[in-house]
Scaffold this motif. Structure first.
Motif, PDB file in Angstrom:
ATOM      1  N   UNK A 133       0.836  -1.203   0.000  1.00  0.00           N
ATOM      2  CA  UNK A 133       0.000   0.000   0.000  1.00  0.00           C
ATOM      3  C   UNK A 133       0.872   1.255   0.000  1.00  0.00           C
ATOM      4  N   UNK A 134       2.028   1.173   0.663  1.00  0.00           N
ATOM      5  CA  UNK A 134       2.833   2.366   0.907  1.00  0.00           C
ATOM      6  C   UNK A 134       3.947   2.604  -0.109  1.00  0.00           C
ATOM      7  N   UNK A 135       4.523   1.523  -0.653  1.00  0.00           N
ATOM      8  CA  UNK A 135       5.722   1.698  -1.462  1.00  0.00           C
ATOM      9  C   UNK A 135       5.572   1.081  -2.854  1.00  0.00           C
ATOM     10  N   UNK A 177      13.350   0.208  12.166  1.00  0.00           N
ATOM     11  CA  UNK A 177      13.442  -0.916  11.229  1.00  0.00           C
ATOM     12  C   UNK A 177      12.802  -0.568   9.889  1.00  0.00           C
ATOM     13  N   UNK A 178      11.732   0.247   9.904  1.00  0.00           N
ATOM     14  CA  UNK A 178      11.084   0.645   8.656  1.00  0.00           C
ATOM     15  C   UNK A 178      12.002   1.520   7.815  1.00  0.00           C
ATOM     16  N   UNK A 179      12.758   2.411   8.468  1.00  0.00           N
ATOM     17  CA  UNK A 179      13.704   3.255   7.729  1.00  0.00           C
ATOM     18  C   UNK A 179      14.752   2.392   7.031  1.00  0.00           C
ATOM     19  N   UNK A 180      15.223   1.341   7.692  1.00  0.00           N
ATOM     20  CA  UNK A 180      16.218   0.437   7.085  1.00  0.00           C
ATOM     21  C   UNK A 180      15.587  -0.358   5.953  1.00  0.00           C
ATOM     22  N   UNK A 181      14.345  -0.765   6.150  1.00  0.00           N
ATOM     23  CA  UNK A 181      13.664  -1.538   5.119  1.00  0.00           C
ATOM     24  C   UNK A 181      13.435  -0.707   3.859  1.00  0.00           C
ATOM     25  N   UNK A 182      13.168   0.569   4.034  1.00  0.00           N
ATOM     26  CA  UNK A 182      12.942   1.450   2.884  1.00  0.00           C
ATOM     27  C   UNK A 182      14.163   1.519   1.968  1.00  0.00           C
ATOM     28  N   UNK A 183      15.350   1.424   2.566  1.00  0.00           N
ATOM     29  CA  UNK A 183      16.569   1.416   1.756  1.00  0.00           C
ATOM     30  C   UNK A 183      16.639   0.149   0.909  1.00  0.00           C
ATOM     31  N   UNK A 184      16.215  -0.951   1.480  1.00  0.00           N
ATOM     32  CA  UNK A 184      16.185  -2.214   0.734  1.00  0.00           C
ATOM     33  C   UNK A 184      15.178  -2.117  -0.408  1.00  0.00           C
ATOM     34  N   UNK A 185      13.984  -1.591  -0.099  1.00  0.00           N
ATOM     35  CA  UNK A 185      12.937  -1.468  -1.118  1.00  0.00           C
ATOM     36  C   UNK A 185      13.382  -0.538  -2.245  1.00  0.00           C
ATOM     37  N   UNK A 186      13.993   0.572  -1.879  1.00  0.00           N
ATOM     38  CA  UNK A 186      14.420   1.563  -2.869  1.00  0.00           C
ATOM     39  C   UNK A 186      15.462   1.001  -3.822  1.00  0.00           C
TER      40      UNK A 186
END
Length: 287
Positions: A133-135, A177-186
């Protein structure tokens, strides 16, 4: 849940947490709830059924809180997501469920074990859908892996904090943890291979899992024929398809053949397909 059933559930929860699940008898629950033995058995056949009712009760309350948090907010709002994820963890603390989980971790009750497994898989499935939903770079294909990474970071950070007697806010851990995950997603290519197929986390019946497995095997067989791979691969895939059609498939032989297939098709081209086939096989076998 009606008042009488809730009365029994609350008494059982108090006893399970303070006395221990194994140390609590059905008579203890009946006495604390101040109900007749027949009343208890009108609702539950066993302590395990009573425990499952507690889990469902907490889940229902958690689901309601998550819906309330989202009212009037955008699906892409990260703060809403952080608080939604925290709901389940905070409720585990509120009801002292973590110690309860530990006391029943090695239960021999298959129905109860399947219930607990489904509870966990439902949470992974919910988180994976919310991430999508978010990314934009979170797709159905990679969403399960991303959900597992997020929940694992949360779990281990909170576990270490407990070991060190550090008081941390669950929401702050999730935010980190969400900030770290966003780097993976990006930085994750849209077509990158995944470890766990989303089909494993869907609520499916035995027939649909079998059909999904057959479809994957047929697709792999077509690819193998087209690319003139080792002839043994074709034989192994066809054997698995034939066994799936049998009324009494040779499960242990299929398991061995699947592992042999994995060794033959060890190139990057087939690695992900074979892994998903093996995962589907285990899900079908253990359904």
């Amino acid at each position: 849940m009606n008042a009488k059933k809730e009365q029994i559930v609350n008494a059982a929860l108090h006893l399970f947490v303070n006395k221990g699940f194994r140390q609590t008898s059905i008579q203890d629950i009946i006495d604390m709830a101040n109900v007749a033995k027949g009343t208890f058995y009108n609702y539950f056949k066993s302590k395990n059924e009573c425990l499952m009712a507690i889990m469902e009760y907490v889940q229902e309350k958690g689901d309601k809180r998550r819906v309330e948090l989202a009212i009037g907010k955008k699906k892409t709002d990260e703060e809403v997501f952080i608080h939604q994820v925290a709901v389940r963890m905070n409720m585990n603390r509120e009801y002292n469920l973590l110690s309860l989980f530990e006391s029943v971790a090695f239960s021999s009750d298959e129905t109860f074990n399947n219930f607990m497994k489904n509870q966990y898989l439902l949470e992974i499935n919910w988180v994976s859908k919310r991430l999508c939903d978010m990314y934009e770079n979170c797709t159905e294909k990679n969403s399960v892996d991303l959900a597992i990474i997020l929940l694992s970071i949360n779990h281990h950070f909170l576990h270490v904090a407990k070991l060190l007697n550090e008081q941390v806010k669950i929401e702050e851990v999730i935010k980190y943890s969400l900030q770290r995950l966003k780097l993976i997603i990006k930085n994750q290519p849209m077509n990158e291979e995944v470890f766990f197929s989303p089909i494993l986390f869907q609520q499916t019946n035995d027939k649909s899992v079998k059909e999904e497995l057959q479809n994957h095997l047929n697709q792999l067989l077509s690819n193998v024929k087209e690319n003139e791979v080792d002839s043994r691969a074709e034989e192994y895939i066809q054997f698995l398809l034939d066994e799936l059609s049998n009324e009494n498939p040779q499960l242990y032989v299929m398991e061995s053949v699947s592992e042999s297939l994995k060794k033959i098709l060890d190139s990057d081209r087939y690695q992900e397909d074979v892994r998903h086939i093996i995962q589907l096989f285990w899900k079908w076998k253990n359904h």
